[in-house]
Motif scaffolding. Structure first.
Motif, short mmCIF file in Angstrom:
data_model
loop_
_atom_site.label_atom_id
_atom_site.label_comp_id
_atom_site.label_asym_id
_atom_site.label_seq_id
_atom_site.Cartn_x
_atom_site.Cartn_y
_atom_site.Cartn_z
N SER A 60 0.78 -0.82 -0.10
CA SER A 60 -0.63 -0.43 -0.47
C SER A 60 1.10 1.24 -0.55
O SER A 60 1.89 1.36 0.98
CB SER A 60 -0.61 0.11 1.63
N LEU A 61 0.30 2.62 -0.41
CA LEU A 61 0.88 3.51 -0.81
C LEU A 61 -0.20 4.92 -1.01
O LEU A 61 -0.27 5.74 -1.25
CB LEU A 61 1.83 3.78 -2.11
N LEU A 62 -0.60 4.36 0.46
CA LEU A 62 -1.70 5.35 0.64
C LEU A 62 -1.32 6.72 1.11
O LEU A 62 -0.40 7.09 1.58
CB LEU A 62 -2.99 4.71 1.60
N GLY A 63 -1.47 7.67 0.08
CA GLY A 63 -1.35 8.91 0.89
C GLY A 63 -0.22 9.64 -0.01
O GLY A 63 0.40 11.04 0.23
N LEU A 64 0.18 8.93 -0.80
CA LEU A 64 2.07 9.08 -1.01
C LEU A 64 2.43 9.76 -1.69
O LEU A 64 3.23 10.70 -2.44
CB LEU A 64 2.75 7.32 -0.86
N SER A 65 1.42 9.77 -3.04
CA SER A 65 1.80 9.69 -4.35
C SER A 65 1.78 11.21 -4.75
O SER A 65 2.04 12.22 -5.25
CB SER A 65 0.47 9.55 -5.60
N TYR A 66 0.89 12.03 -3.59
CA TYR A 66 0.51 13.57 -3.26
C TYR A 66 1.61 14.76 -2.67
O TYR A 66 1.49 15.97 -3.89
CB TYR A 66 -0.54 14.17 -2.10
N TYR A 67 2.56 13.40 -2.69
CA TYR A 67 3.36 14.65 -1.81
C TYR A 67 5.14 14.63 -2.35
O TYR A 67 6.36 14.74 -2.35
CB TYR A 67 4.25 14.34 -1.11
N LEU A 68 5.45 13.59 -4.11
CA LEU A 68 5.98 13.75 -4.34
C LEU A 68 5.70 14.05 -6.30
O LEU A 68 4.92 13.72 -6.47
CB LEU A 68 6.10 11.84 -4.94
N THR A 69 7.22 14.29 -6.95
CA THR A 69 6.96 14.81 -8.42
C THR A 69 7.06 13.58 -9.31
O THR A 69 6.53 12.82 -8.94
CB THR A 69 8.07 15.40 -8.01
N HIS A 70 6.21 13.56 -10.20
CA HIS A 70 6.10 12.92 -11.40
C HIS A 70 6.81 11.78 -11.20
O HIS A 70 7.16 10.97 -11.10
CB HIS A 70 5.65 13.72 -12.88
N ASP A 71 8.32 12.05 -11.60
CA ASP A 71 9.58 11.65 -11.75
C ASP A 71 9.90 10.85 -10.46
O ASP A 71 9.97 9.43 -10.64
CB ASP A 71 11.08 12.23 -12.63
N GLN A 72 9.72 11.24 -9.10
CA GLN A 72 9.98 10.67 -7.84
C GLN A 72 8.95 9.58 -8.29
O GLN A 72 9.17 7.89 -7.00
CB GLN A 72 9.60 11.56 -6.67
N PHE A 73 7.77 9.57 -8.18
CA PHE A 73 6.69 8.46 -8.26
C PHE A 73 7.19 7.77 -9.03
O PHE A 73 6.74 6.40 -8.45
CB PHE A 73 5.03 9.12 -8.16
N MET A 126 1.80 19.61 -1.68
CA MET A 126 1.25 18.43 -2.69
C MET A 126 2.21 19.43 -4.28
O MET A 126 1.61 20.02 -4.68
CB MET A 126 0.11 19.03 -3.26
N ARG A 127 2.76 18.21 -4.76
CA ARG A 127 3.64 18.18 -6.09
C ARG A 127 2.96 18.17 -7.40
O ARG A 127 3.38 18.03 -7.88
CB ARG A 127 4.58 17.49 -5.34
N ALA A 128 1.86 17.11 -7.66
CA ALA A 128 1.32 16.14 -8.48
C ALA A 128 0.24 15.55 -8.63
O ALA A 128 -0.80 15.56 -7.73
CB ALA A 128 3.28 14.94 -8.77
N LYS A 129 -0.26 15.44 -9.84
CA LYS A 129 -1.54 15.40 -10.22
C LYS A 129 -1.27 14.94 -11.22
O LYS A 129 -0.10 14.60 -11.81
CB LYS A 129 -3.15 16.65 -10.04
N TYR A 130 -2.51 13.46 -11.47
CA TYR A 130 -2.24 13.02 -12.90
C TYR A 130 -3.64 12.76 -13.21
O TYR A 130 -4.84 12.57 -13.39
CB TYR A 130 -1.80 11.22 -12.52
#
Length: 290
Positions: free
Chosen positions: A174-187, A231-235
């Motif tokens: 699980s990676l809940l709530g994680l994608s919000y705080y990473l850049t696209h490249d980091q994610f 928050m660093r990214a949206k998709y």
């Protein structure tokens, strides 16, 4: 002890839901033990005093204001992503999966739900893990490994591989709530690293912010920024699919604000006069290693 304020507010939302609701979207009895009385009261007071930010036209008591804020702003995405994740873990458990990794675990309680059924790894930064250990002093913990790992560092995977994690076993992460705080490249880099060391059939469960904004998501962004957690990214789904293709992952399940979980449906049938509405701008995804 340094704390992640966003994770603490999420814990408060789960604890409030646990204490105040007869029917639950996500049943989380440990949430009321992980949060201290002082923290609960501090957040309760702070939120109720901030009703003008969340709903400028609200009229009612402080308790009614708190209920409105939790049910309309704090709880929806937190409860839905947790219930979504639990459903995905249960499905993997039925497939014989015995290894569960909770990335950026914060104050989640999944580890203690599955500690006697799976090998569980709680993964977060040193200060969060130290704080979590302290909170769990009086909880009977078995078969849970706490791993202090900074996912932003290039060699973080080595720390996982040095533990009792088994690369040849089916895993659910699980990676809940994680994608919000990473850049696209980091994610993208994170998914690639995780996928590389999982066997075929293993799965990732996560939520992510989409470009379809709502009043709730805009306020969540403002709250995060105030807590120094920008928050660093949206998709878009197409962007996510491109990342999956690079990481040898395929979408197994994908939901947005139209999500239909049994516990969500039952809750809204019971509280039909005050339903919880899934926020637009948040999506929920299960991806499988090919």
């Amino acid at each position: 002890m340094e704390q992640n304020m966003t994770a603490l507010v999420s814990l408060f939302a789960r604890a409030y839901h646990q204490k105040s609701k007869d029917i639950k979207i996500f049943d989380d009895p440990l949430s009321t033990k992980l949060i201290t009385k002082k923290e609960y009261e501090m957040i309760r007071l702070s939120m109720s005093q901030g009703i003008s930010f969340f709903n400028p036209n609200f009229k009612g008591s402080k308790e009614e204001a708190l209920k409105w804020i939790v049910d309309h702003q704090l709880s929806p995405s937190v409860l839905l992503r947790s219930a979504f994740c639990k459903e995905a873990i249960e499905e993997m458990k039925e497939k014989g999966c015995k290894q569960y990794l909770d990335f950026a675990s914060g104050y989640d309680s999944f580890a203690y739900m599955y500690q006697n059924k799976m090998n569980v790894f709680e993964i977060d930064k040193q200060e969060v893990i130290d704080d979590k250990r302290q909170r769990c002093q009086n909880v009977d913990i078995k078969n849970v490994q706490f791993l202090s790992i900074d996912l932003g560092k290039d060699n973080w995977i080595d720390r996982l591989l040095e533990s009792s994690y088994q690369e040849n076993q089916l895993s659910v992460c699980s990676l809940l709530g994680l994608s919000y705080y990473l850049t696209h490249d980091q994610f993208k880099r994170l998914l690639k690293e995780i996928s590389k060391d999982m066997i075929k059939g293993s799965r990732l469960v996560f939520d992510y912010p989409s470009y379809q904004e709502s009043d709730e998501t805009r306020k969540s962004e403002a709250l995060a920024k105030e807590a120094n957690e920008t928050m660093r990214a949206k998709y878009s789904f197409e962007q996510l699919k491109e990342i999956f293709d690079l990481c040898h992952l395929k979408v197994i399940k994908h939901d947005d604000y139209r999500i239909t979980l049994d516990s969500f449906i039952h809750y809204n049938e019971y509280y039909k006069d005050n339903p919880i509405i899934a926020p637009k701008g948040v999506c929920y995804c299960v991806a499988e290693k090919e």
